[in-house]
Design an enzyme around this catalytic site. Structure first.
Site, PDB file in Angstrom:
ATOM      1  N   PRO A   1     -21.839  -3.919 -26.735  1.00  0.00           N
ATOM      2  CA  PRO A   1     -23.125  -4.378 -27.505  1.00  0.00           C
ATOM      3  C   PRO A   1     -24.058  -3.497 -27.095  1.00  0.00           C
ATOM      4  O   PRO A   1     -24.957  -3.011 -28.130  1.00  0.00           O
ATOM      5  CB  PRO A   1     -23.207  -5.768 -27.426  1.00  0.00           C
ATOM      6  CG  PRO A   1     -21.896  -6.281 -26.815  1.00  0.00           C
ATOM      7  CD  PRO A   1     -21.452  -5.321 -26.003  1.00  0.00           C
ATOM      8  N   THR A   2     -24.300  -2.758 -26.046  1.00  0.00           N
ATOM      9  CA  THR A   2     -25.653  -2.154 -25.693  1.00  0.00           C
ATOM     10  C   THR A   2     -26.875  -2.790 -26.164  1.00  0.00           C
ATOM     11  O   THR A   2     -27.809  -2.013 -26.496  1.00  0.00           O
ATOM     12  CB  THR A   2     -25.650  -0.678 -26.251  1.00  0.00           C
ATOM     13  OG1 THR A   2     -25.748  -0.782 -27.575  1.00  0.00           O
ATOM     14  CG2 THR A   2     -24.139   0.109 -25.821  1.00  0.00           C
ATOM     15  N   ALA A   3     -26.918  -4.135 -26.036  1.00  0.00           N
ATOM     16  CA  ALA A   3     -28.056  -4.768 -26.501  1.00  0.00           C
ATOM     17  C   ALA A   3     -29.342  -4.370 -25.714  1.00  0.00           C
ATOM     18  O   ALA A   3     -30.419  -4.192 -26.520  1.00  0.00           O
ATOM     19  CB  ALA A   3     -27.965  -6.254 -26.371  1.00  0.00           C
TER      20      ALA A   3
ATOM     21  N   SER B   1     -19.897  -4.935 -14.812  1.00  0.00           N
ATOM     22  CA  SER B   1     -20.334  -5.466 -15.915  1.00  0.00           C
ATOM     23  C   SER B   1     -19.600  -6.690 -16.234  1.00  0.00           C
ATOM     24  O   SER B   1     -20.231  -7.767 -16.520  1.00  0.00           O
ATOM     25  CB  SER B   1     -20.431  -4.546 -17.258  1.00  0.00           C
ATOM     26  OG  SER B   1     -21.202  -3.363 -16.980  1.00  0.00           O
TER      27      SER B   1
ATOM     28  N   ASN C   1     -13.271 -10.298 -22.864  1.00  0.00           N
ATOM     29  CA  ASN C   1     -14.290 -10.525 -21.925  1.00  0.00           C
ATOM     30  C   ASN C   1     -15.252 -11.380 -22.811  1.00  0.00           C
ATOM     31  O   ASN C   1     -15.393 -11.774 -23.783  1.00  0.00           O
ATOM     32  CB  ASN C   1     -15.100  -9.331 -21.147  1.00  0.00           C
ATOM     33  CG  ASN C   1     -15.577  -8.154 -22.285  1.00  0.00           C
ATOM     34  OD1 ASN C   1     -14.974  -8.263 -23.353  1.00  0.00           O
ATOM     35  ND2 ASN C   1     -16.775  -7.901 -21.948  1.00  0.00           N
ATOM     36  N   LEU C   2     -16.773 -11.421 -22.126  1.00  0.00           N
ATOM     37  CA  LEU C   2     -17.801 -12.102 -22.695  1.00  0.00           C
ATOM     38  C   LEU C   2     -18.140 -11.521 -24.054  1.00  0.00           C
ATOM     39  O   LEU C   2     -18.630 -12.218 -25.013  1.00  0.00           O
ATOM     40  CB  LEU C   2     -19.069 -11.802 -21.960  1.00  0.00           C
ATOM     41  CG  LEU C   2     -20.306 -12.480 -22.360  1.00  0.00           C
ATOM     42  CD1 LEU C   2     -20.260 -13.768 -22.557  1.00  0.00           C
ATOM     43  CD2 LEU C   2     -21.439 -12.128 -21.386  1.00  0.00           C
ATOM     44  N   CYS C   3     -17.778 -10.185 -24.416  1.00  0.00           N
ATOM     45  CA  CYS C   3     -18.420  -9.472 -25.621  1.00  0.00           C
ATOM     46  C   CYS C   3     -17.045  -8.823 -26.190  1.00  0.00           C
ATOM     47  O   CYS C   3     -17.310  -8.226 -27.252  1.00  0.00           O
ATOM     48  CB  CYS C   3     -19.439  -8.249 -25.122  1.00  0.00           C
ATOM     49  SG  CYS C   3     -20.872  -8.892 -24.090  1.00  0.00           S
TER      50      CYS C   3
ATOM     51  N   GLU D   1     -15.079  -6.494 -25.777  1.00  0.00           N
ATOM     52  CA  GLU D   1     -14.697  -5.115 -25.820  1.00  0.00           C
ATOM     53  C   GLU D   1     -13.528  -4.895 -24.887  1.00  0.00           C
ATOM     54  O   GLU D   1     -13.145  -3.647 -24.579  1.00  0.00           O
ATOM     55  CB  GLU D   1     -15.831  -4.255 -25.884  1.00  0.00           C
ATOM     56  CG  GLU D   1     -16.305  -4.134 -24.387  1.00  0.00           C
ATOM     57  CD  GLU D   1     -17.262  -5.318 -23.994  1.00  0.00           C
ATOM     58  OE1 GLU D   1     -17.953  -4.837 -23.059  1.00  0.00           O
ATOM     59  OE2 GLU D   1     -17.521  -6.188 -24.553  1.00  0.00           O
TER      60      GLU D   1
END
Length: 975
Positions: free
Chosen positions: A776-778, A372, A585-587, A589
């Site tokens: 985020p599990t968007a 990911s 990272n990007l989010c 976490e």
């Protein structure tokens, strides 16, 4: 009374839909390929001007047409008409047919989004009144028996004309309603479906009409979302299998088609040939057709549009086959691969656990890029900078999200020895990174996504803060990428103590990049002394509070840069013995080491926490530890397998992943658990559940990794790690307190036997250097129909826009509770629309329910931070923590982000700010949404006085990206 004539011509910015649009910019010819089905079944031309007329009448009916108001109405109607037409034609650029109800839905939606709630409410009530009148007319003129074939209606089926089979159509709708029979009015859907048909309609349009008919009823009851999904599934089965097959026949249908799918996928160059070596008969018989009924409409449409494999535009996957394909891809190297594939399939298809989007995209395919997130450090030379940009492109190609550490790159005006010139600093290169992210759009599936990190002492930090502004030199703006502050604790101490802060170029202070904690403070003080003595020429000293205020101002105005904290990420890192965490990272976490030779990689998946609740003897919902442990054992094995199976576009990523084997298992459905427990998010009970549930998740994750180490061996750099030294994530809070010298106020309670786990890890090792991270599990939360990760409910009723279209989202738990009280009716639906999905102003709803179903912007963000702090003490990485805030002020921002630091959080994510108009419509009895007050836990004594932002900054552009907006799921590169 004189009124301004309604707008009858189209605004200029409406999209052309045919080749003659340029010659007929506002005439009817532009829309000749679009048609409308009226309620009587007749088909007429699409005339957008009529939308403007109807909307103008709605405005005038509410507000009149005198003077300036009429001019305002005319202008607003033109804008809203453009929005409605854009929404209608967006997914049908070559032409198509709309039903009149679909158009009215879009008009209603545009009115609500524009903030014209009085007009929207009047429009809703008028539509409801007309619907009731039509229903009475129909009842008076027809029998109560199910609708019969419409006279003269025939359908085109594979080029042949045949009568519409009404019995089969009704049976299909009834089957789609399986499990919801008492709620669903099958005949109403059938009647509405037939009403929208015309003689000679293609058979596929019949089922599209049924989907639209069911979808239109979702707001009246969430059960209709599952019916809509069932009807969509019928069309998917027809496309995949080439014939109409009832869902009741799919137990055998799945088993029969599964081997054909594998053969077709391999032949078409989509699937790995190794999948053909499995016992396909055994796996086909393991498919659970009844689990297709679990999907709601949003979840299934998302899978269909973006995840199912296709050959020349035709889908070849069905839901259970999709999950089995993913499971097989993850079991390729297992000794008992069929048994493991079935085991993996079970937790995926039951929605107990879901792998991240890259894994779902690519597992079992020829390009198995399953990881990911990728984290890189950019070196301070031209070759290294462009190598990093190239690596970004290669990693993004197959759906990887990127976090770049740009701190080593020298600042503006720094000396360049090779050319005897001056550096242009970091910003020009970030513009190239931004444009690369746009250009490499992951094979057309979604746009590339990257976040750049910079430490707070970097001399370019002030310009870095402004990268997302909408003003200034566009060559020094990056509108398509994310940015984040990498903040050392020393800066936060200077803010708290209102001290001075010195900015340096990393070319003059190269070791600051790799230092943290007390070592960083010692080195930083020495460099400040050199700057004062003149040994360092290029530096800048500013009040720390001034820079902090600018950080908060930019965060409010642009949503960036995010605030992330360097020292807790490093001091609490299990891998501090072999490197430094230079960014997230990007989010935000993932917290893994990076350097010039290692690109950190993380493999993600999330446990559906709400699926692991059970009733105790008292009938109350509690966490099911036995099931949770079983799910996590399987999930950790799946995540560990990703490391070996994964396709690595860059060798530095392979090296890092194989050495350290980090994974990031997270959770989703936290809010759903609270609903089951009847606990408000804004409560101490929610904080305690956050603590205990995360303790259990982390305990079983670390235990599972240690058990895997017995079977497969510990990761290669285990010796010397905090794991090896018997220091678990909870224990590192003491290390953080020691290094900070205070400013850490966290809860240390525990309920499980951590001593036993500590001993097991020291004896057997760990398979993975890192195990837990909450992403985020968007998208995957959409697929399985639960609340995303750890967030409160956005709204109780809203329209969600994403790449698959627009979907009505209704809070099922709320509807259940309102039904029990006899309060769920058309008026309640209209009120929820009027109040933007908030219950705060709906007096007839009991106060207890209004508190339990408070939405994200009504919850004091202090509670969100307190819940996150309890989780963070257990997590070896971090969590994507959005902050929702209404009525943003400098005081609120200062309090919340200082509290996050004091509570020991490693990172924060987006600031979701609510605009003033929304706040006004949704305000509670006290007149304020989620205001920070001293009565709330976490308004801790000892925090420095909050600096108020200047008024001009406070009323700046509010970050408008919210869960209901298209493009919100920017971080789905993670999930």
């Amino acid at each position: 009374m004189q009124t301004t004539q309604p707008a009858t011509s189209l605004p200029e910015n409406l999209p052309p839909s045919s080749s003659d649009a340029t010659t007929e910019p506002s005439g009817a010819g532009q829309w000749h390929s679009f048609h409308i089905i009226r309620r009587n079944g007749s088909v007429v031309s699409f005339e957008p001007g009529k939308i403007a007329v109807a909307m103008t009448k709605a405005f005038l009916a509410v507000s009149g047409g005198q003077g300036a108001a009429s001019a305002r109405i005319r202008e607003l109607v033109e804008q809203l008409t453009a929005q409605v037409v854009n929404a209608l034609v967006r997914h049908r650029p070559s032409g198509g047919t709309f039903h009149i109800e679909e158009i009215q839905d879009q008009v209603e939606l545009a009115l609500m989004r524009s903030g014209e709630h009085d007009v929207a409410r009047a429009y809703v009530l008028y539509r409801e009144k007309r619907a009731q009148e039509r229903a009475r007319d129909t009842a008076a003129n027809t029998q109560s028996s199910p609708p019969q074939e419409k006279p003269g209606i025939s359908v085109l089926d594979k080029g042949a004309r045949r009568p519409l089979d009404m019995a089969l159509l009704r049976k299909t709708i009834a089957e789609a309603a399986t499990g919801h029979g008492e709620i669903i009015d099958v005949d109403a859907i059938l009647e509405e479906t037939v009403k929208n048909l015309y003689d000679g309609v293609p058979v596929e349009e019949v089922y599209k009409s049924a989907i639209l008919a069911a979808r239109a009823l979702v707001e009246t009851d969430p059960a209709y979302s599952y019916v809509t999904a069932g009807l969509l599934l019928h069309t998917i089965r027809t496309e995949v299998l080439g014939r109409e097959v009832a869902q009741s026949a799919m137990t055998d249908g799945y088993a029969q088609y599964f081997p054909e799918f594998i053969a077709l996928g391999i032949e078409s160059g989509l699937l790995d040939a190794k999948l053909g070596q499995f016992d396909l008969v055994r796996l086909g018989q393991a498919l659970q057709a009844q689990r297709d009924h679990q999907f709601n409409y949003l979840g299934l449409q998302t899978l269909y549009d973006r995840y199912f494999l296709h050959v020349r535009g035709r889908r070849i996957e069905l839901p259970q086959i999709f999950f089995m394909r993913v499971a097989m891809g993850l079991a390729l190297n297992e000794p008992e691969r069929e048994a493991r594939a079935i085991e993996f399939y079970e937790i995926l298809s039951s929605f107990d656990f879901m792998s991240s989007t890259p894994t779902l995209f690519n597992s079992g395919t020829l390009h198995s890029q399953l990881s990911s997130c990728y984290l890189t450090t950019v070196s301070d030379d031209l070759e290294g900078i462009y190598d990093a940009i190239k690596e970004n492109a290669l990693l993004a190609k197959y759906a990887g999200g990127l976090g770049n550490d740009w701190t080593p790159v020298r600042a503006l005006r720094s000396h360049i020895k090779g050319t005897n010139g001056e550096s242009q600093g970091v910003v020009p290169f970030l513009k190239v990174v931004n444009d690369t992210a746009v250009a490499v759009n992951q094979g057309g599936k979604r746009k590339g996504a990257v976040c750049a990190y910079l430490e707070t002492w970097h001399l370019d930090i002030e310009e870095f803060l402004e990268l997302r502004k909408n003003t200034g030199d566009e060559r020094r703006r990056t509108h398509d990428m994310n940015t984040a502050n990498w903040i050392p604790d020393m800066f936060m101490k200077r803010v708290m103590e209102e001290g001075e802060w010195t900015l340096f170029s990393p070319s003059d202070v190269p070791d600051l990049h790799d230092k943290y904690g007390q070592e960083f403070e010692k080195a930083y003080l020495a460099y400040e002394a050199k700057a004062r003595s003149g040994e360092i020429k290029l530096f800048k000293t500013i009040p720390a509070l001034s820079l902090w205020r600018k950080m908060l101002s930019m965060l409010f105005e642009t949503g960036h840069p995010w605030l992330t904290f360097k020292d807790p990420c490093n001091i609490r890192s299990p891998q501090q013995h072999v490197g430094v965490v230079h960014s997230s990272n990007l989010c935000t976490e993932i917290t893994l080491n990076t350097n010039e030779s290692e690109i950190a990689v993380c493999n993600l998946g999330s446990v559906n926490l709400s699926a692991h609740m059970k009733r105790n003897e008292a009938g109350q919902f509690v966490l099911d530890h036995e099931k949770l442990q079983r799910t996590i054992n399987i999930a950790m094995r799946m995540l560990d397998n990703v490391i070996d199976i994964n396709y690595y576009a860059v060798e530095k990523a392979r090296n890092a992943n194989m050495r350290h084997r980090p994974v990031g298992m997270g959770i989703m459905g936290f809010q759903d658990c609270l609903y089951k427990m009847k606990v408000p998010f804004a409560s101490q009970a929610a904080v305690e559940f956050s603590d205990q549930s995360m303790e259990a998740v982390c305990y079983y994750a670390y235990q599972a990794s240690s058990k895997l180490a017995i079977e497969r061996g510990a990761y290669s750099t285990f010796k010397g790690s905090l794991w090896d030294r018997g220091i678990l994530p909870k224990d590192t809070l003491a290390l953080l307190r020691e290094q900070r010298g205070g400013y850490v106020d966290t809860n240390d309670s525990a309920t499980l036997d951590w001593d036993a786990l500590r001993a097991h890890i020291q004896q057997h090792g760990m398979r993975n250097s890192n195990c837990v991270a909450i992403a985020p599990t968007a998208t995957i939360s959409n697929i399985i129909g639960v609340s995303p990760c750890i967030e409160p409910t956005y709204r109780n009723l809203y329209v969600k826009s994403n790449l698959s279209g627009e979907f009505t989202v209704v809070n099922e738990d709320l509807v259940h509770d309102l039904k029990a009280l006899g309060l769920w009716d058309e008026v309640m639906v209209a009120d929820l629309k009027y109040f933007d999905g908030s219950l705060a102003r709906i007096d007839r709803i009991p106060a207890e329910l209004r508190e339990r179903y408070a939405t994200a912007f009504e919850i004091d963000p202090t509670w969100v931070v307190e819940c996150a702090a309890r989780r963070q003490k257990w997590i070896d990485q971090a969590q994507s923590l959005n902050i929702f805030m209404a009525g943003v002020s400098g005081k609120k921002l200062d309090h919340i982000y200082k509290l996050a630091w004091v509570r020991g959080l490693k990172t924060t994510y987006y600031l979701r700010a609510s605009g003033a108009t929304n706040a006004e419509k949704s305000t509670g009895r006290g007149g304020e949404l989620n205001a920070v007050s001293s009565s709330v836990p976490g308004a801790a004594a000892g925090l420095a006085a909050a600096p108020a932002l200047p008024d001009a900054e406070v009323v700046g552009a509010v970050c408008t990206m919210r869960p209901g907006d298209e493009g919100f799921e920017e971080c789905e590169a993670c999930q």
